[in-house]
Design a protein around this motif. Structure first.
Motif, mmCIF file in Angstrom:
data_model
loop_
_atom_site.group_PDB
_atom_site.id
_atom_site.type_symbol
_atom_site.label_atom_id
_atom_site.label_comp_id
_atom_site.label_asym_id
_atom_site.label_seq_id
_atom_site.Cartn_x
_atom_site.Cartn_y
_atom_site.Cartn_z
ATOM 1 N N ALA A 31 146.489 40.950 85.928
ATOM 2 C CA ALA A 31 146.086 40.266 84.699
ATOM 3 C C ALA A 31 147.293 39.666 83.987
ATOM 4 O O ALA A 31 147.232 38.535 83.472
ATOM 5 C CB ALA A 31 145.349 41.240 83.782
ATOM 6 N N GLN A 32 148.384 40.421 83.959
ATOM 7 C CA GLN A 32 149.598 39.913 83.303
ATOM 8 C C GLN A 32 150.189 38.720 84.057
ATOM 9 O O GLN A 32 150.620 37.736 83.446
ATOM 10 C CB GLN A 32 150.637 41.033 83.199
ATOM 11 N N LEU A 33 150.223 38.799 85.387
ATOM 12 C CA LEU A 33 150.811 37.721 86.179
ATOM 13 C C LEU A 33 149.974 36.450 86.113
ATOM 14 O O LEU A 33 150.517 35.340 86.136
ATOM 15 C CB LEU A 33 150.969 38.176 87.632
ATOM 16 N N LEU A 34 148.652 36.605 86.033
ATOM 17 C CA LEU A 34 147.794 35.430 85.932
ATOM 18 C C LEU A 34 147.864 34.801 84.543
ATOM 19 O O LEU A 34 147.775 33.584 84.392
ATOM 20 C CB LEU A 34 146.352 35.807 86.265
ATOM 21 N N GLU A 35 148.030 35.647 83.535
ATOM 22 C CA GLU A 35 148.127 35.127 82.169
ATOM 23 C C GLU A 35 149.474 34.466 81.910
ATOM 24 O O GLU A 35 149.553 33.457 81.198
ATOM 25 C CB GLU A 35 147.909 36.255 81.165
ATOM 26 N N ASN A 36 150.518 35.020 82.514
ATOM 27 C CA ASN A 36 151.874 34.490 82.319
ATOM 28 C C ASN A 36 152.550 34.318 83.673
ATOM 29 O O ASN A 36 153.438 35.088 84.040
ATOM 30 C CB ASN A 36 152.694 35.429 81.435
ATOM 31 N N PRO A 37 152.147 33.303 84.451
ATOM 32 C CA PRO A 37 152.752 33.113 85.770
ATOM 33 C C PRO A 37 154.213 32.709 85.648
ATOM 34 O O PRO A 37 154.618 32.098 84.649
ATOM 35 C CB PRO A 37 151.904 31.992 86.377
ATOM 36 N N GLN A 39 156.009 52.103 77.902
ATOM 37 C CA GLN A 39 156.121 50.658 77.783
ATOM 38 C C GLN A 39 154.746 50.035 78.025
ATOM 39 O O GLN A 39 153.805 50.700 78.453
ATOM 40 C CB GLN A 39 157.125 50.100 78.794
ATOM 41 N N THR A 40 154.633 48.740 77.750
ATOM 42 C CA THR A 40 153.375 48.032 77.918
ATOM 43 C C THR A 40 153.274 47.487 79.346
ATOM 44 O O THR A 40 154.262 47.407 80.082
ATOM 45 C CB THR A 40 153.268 46.868 76.936
ATOM 46 N N TRP A 41 152.053 47.078 79.714
ATOM 47 C CA TRP A 41 151.875 46.441 81.014
ATOM 48 C C TRP A 41 152.571 45.087 81.069
ATOM 49 O O TRP A 41 152.970 44.628 82.144
ATOM 50 C CB TRP A 41 150.389 46.303 81.326
ATOM 51 N N SER A 42 152.735 44.451 79.940
ATOM 52 C CA SER A 42 153.510 43.212 79.898
ATOM 53 C C SER A 42 154.968 43.489 80.275
ATOM 54 O O SER A 42 155.586 42.718 81.022
ATOM 55 C CB SER A 42 153.417 42.585 78.506
ATOM 56 N N ASP A 43 155.521 44.594 79.767
ATOM 57 C CA ASP A 43 156.881 44.987 80.154
ATOM 58 C C ASP A 43 156.965 45.244 81.656
ATOM 59 O O ASP A 43 157.927 44.834 82.328
ATOM 60 C CB ASP A 43 157.303 46.261 79.410
ATOM 61 N N SER A 44 155.957 45.930 82.191
ATOM 62 C CA SER A 44 155.953 46.249 83.618
ATOM 63 C C SER A 44 155.914 44.988 84.467
ATOM 64 O O SER A 44 156.591 44.901 85.499
ATOM 65 C CB SER A 44 154.754 47.140 83.955
ATOM 66 N N ALA A 45 155.109 44.007 84.043
ATOM 67 C CA ALA A 45 155.016 42.753 84.797
ATOM 68 C C ALA A 45 156.349 42.015 84.793
ATOM 69 O O ALA A 45 156.762 41.437 85.818
ATOM 70 C CB ALA A 45 153.916 41.873 84.217
ATOM 71 N N ARG A 46 157.036 42.018 83.661
ATOM 72 C CA ARG A 46 158.358 41.374 83.616
ATOM 73 C C ARG A 46 159.334 42.086 84.541
ATOM 74 O O ARG A 46 160.146 41.438 85.214
ATOM 75 C CB ARG A 46 158.879 41.353 82.180
#
Length: 445
Positions: A91-97, A424-431
């Motif tokens: 979800a994070q990668l699709l929202e912020n490729p 941490q957040t899933w956004s942090d994990s995606a980064r």
């Protein structure tokens, strides 16, 4: 989001229709012919045979592709911890490729190699259609985000061909438990995982582990089992997110859920979240709570998780327990929405697993400000740092003593919200994940 869970099975008469035809069938036969000898070669020599050549270029104007394997979750989302990670990161990668990249979902099946995956609103969906053929080239990146242990070895030839065309192959490694502790798993899982791990050892340009502990175990295993020199594969690690709401959570509460919560009373409640498996420590925890109840401690034990494997005796013990529905409670197949409420209601979380790749309930409890009592194993020390409380030993008496002191400290000091366990957040994990991949993205401190 519509459910992506599906229990549909293809009729046997349709199986031949799903097998490759035409050019795809020819490529499949060629792949099998040149790949077959690799199964007999030492891994270091096999890696030399599949070394990337980078002969296929897509043209300067075309965007590079980040190909994300969703083969398992697109067929059935069993709502396990691994699939929660897949959903959340995807979800994070699709929202912020990543800038300049096309994120493309791909899947393989038993009879067909990797193709585009069906999607609905951008997320994997078990819809009809076999997907479109993939055209890959130098600079593309394949990420084995899903644990497709039964599929990657089957389509080894296709992935090896991609590697020779210049595609970088990266795989998520969630743990090594089926090879390090085979007694906890059924023979089929052991076989699939061993073959997958050998395929990763032969193919991978990099592996992204979900903790430093798993990274260290993988590094040791690659050296000891496959005699791979250090740095043959780029090994990285990230940490996972604790914010359940960002993981595309499942919805729904059991019947009379709110009334059940109210019925727990004013006594403290300790929750254990996770599939019931031999390694999770439920049997020891239940014995420890039986001792506490016998000694006059008035406390709830709430087990939240679906039945796993090799736990028939434990399930019978829970179902026949005299405290079931009184101070012992079991939520079978809880939704993520129900877990959110449960974390908020509980006074603390117990993590009694003998081994884990990360331990999502630890950071999810921390996200809700709840204290954690965890078994003293390296990965829990890594994730919980000095903020969690730890216990050692496999006997019920040791755990009962640790629980008694932990509960007393919470009551005495009023520390219902617990210490500050880092999360941490899933956004942090995606980064963090994107930083592990060869995407050419500048990293900022």
């Amino acid at each position: 989001m519509p459910s992506i869970r599906s229990t549909r099975r293809e009729p046997a008469c349709l199986a031949p229709w799903h097998r490759p035809h035409g050019r795809g069938r020819m490529l499949s036969l060629i792949d099998k012919a040149w790949v077959a000898p690799l199964t007999l070669l030492p891994v270091p020599l096999g890696r030399q045979m599949v070394r990337g050549g980078g002969r296929t270029d897509r043209g300067a104007a075309a965007s590079r592709q980040l190909l994300i394997d969703v083969s398992v979750i697109v067929r059935e989302d069993a709502r396990t911890g691994i699939q929660r990670v897949v959903r959340a990161l995807l979800a994070q990668l699709l929202e912020n490729p990543p800038p300049g990249w096309v994120v493309r979902l791909v899947r393989a099946t038993k009879y067909r190699g990797y193709r585009t995956a069906p999607a609905l609103n951008g997320l994997p969906w078990s819809g009809a259609g076999a997907g479109a053929p993939l055209h890959v080239g130098r600079g593309d990146v394949f990420l084995g985000l899903d644990l497709s242990a039964h599929l990657v070895p089957r389509h080894f030839g296709q992935l090896a061909r991609w590697k020779k065309q210049g595609v970088a192959l990266y795989f998520m490694v969630y743990d090594l438990l089926p090879v390090l502790h085979p007694q906890w798993f059924n023979p089929r899982t052991q076989r699939h995982f061993a073959r997958w791990l050998r395929a990763v050892a032969l193919l991978a340009d990099g592996a992204v582990c979900i903790s430093e502990s798993v990274r260290n175990e993988l590094e040791s295993h690659l050296a000891e089992r496959y005699h791979l020199p250090t740095h043959s594969i780029g090994l990285h690690h990230i940490h996972l997110g604790g914010d359940l709401r960002a993981s595309v959570p499942s919805q729904g509460r059991p019947a009379a859920f709110d009334a059940w919560l109210s019925g727990l009373g004013s006594r403290p409640s300790v929750v254990m979240v996770g599939t019931l498996e031999p390694r999770k420590g439920h049997a020891q925890a239940l014995s420890a709570f039986e001792q506490l109840w016998a000694q006059g401690e008035d406390v709830n034990l709430i087990i939240a998780g679906k039945p796993g494997w090799k736990v028939e005796d434990l399930l019978a013990r829970i179902r026949q327990h005299p405290e079931l529905g009184q101070r012992l409670h079991w939520l079978d197949h809880p939704s993520d929405e129900a877990l959110e409420v449960l974390y908020r209601h509980a006074d603390g979380a117990l993590m009694a697993s003998q081994a884990e790749g990360f331990g999502l309930p630890l950071v999810e409890a921390a996200c809700h400000g709840r204290p954690v009592l965890a078994r003293d194993i390296p990965v829990f020390r890594e994730v919980g740092a000095n903020a969690a409380r730890y216990f050692s030993g496999n006997d019920p008496q040791t755990l009962a003593a640790a629980l008694r002191q932990w509960l007393a400290d919470m009551q005495t000091h009023g520390r219902r919200t617990g210490p500050a366990i880092p999360w941490q957040t899933w956004s942090d994990s995606a980064r963090q994940l994107l930083a592990c991949l060869p995407l050419g993205i500048p990293q900022h401190p």
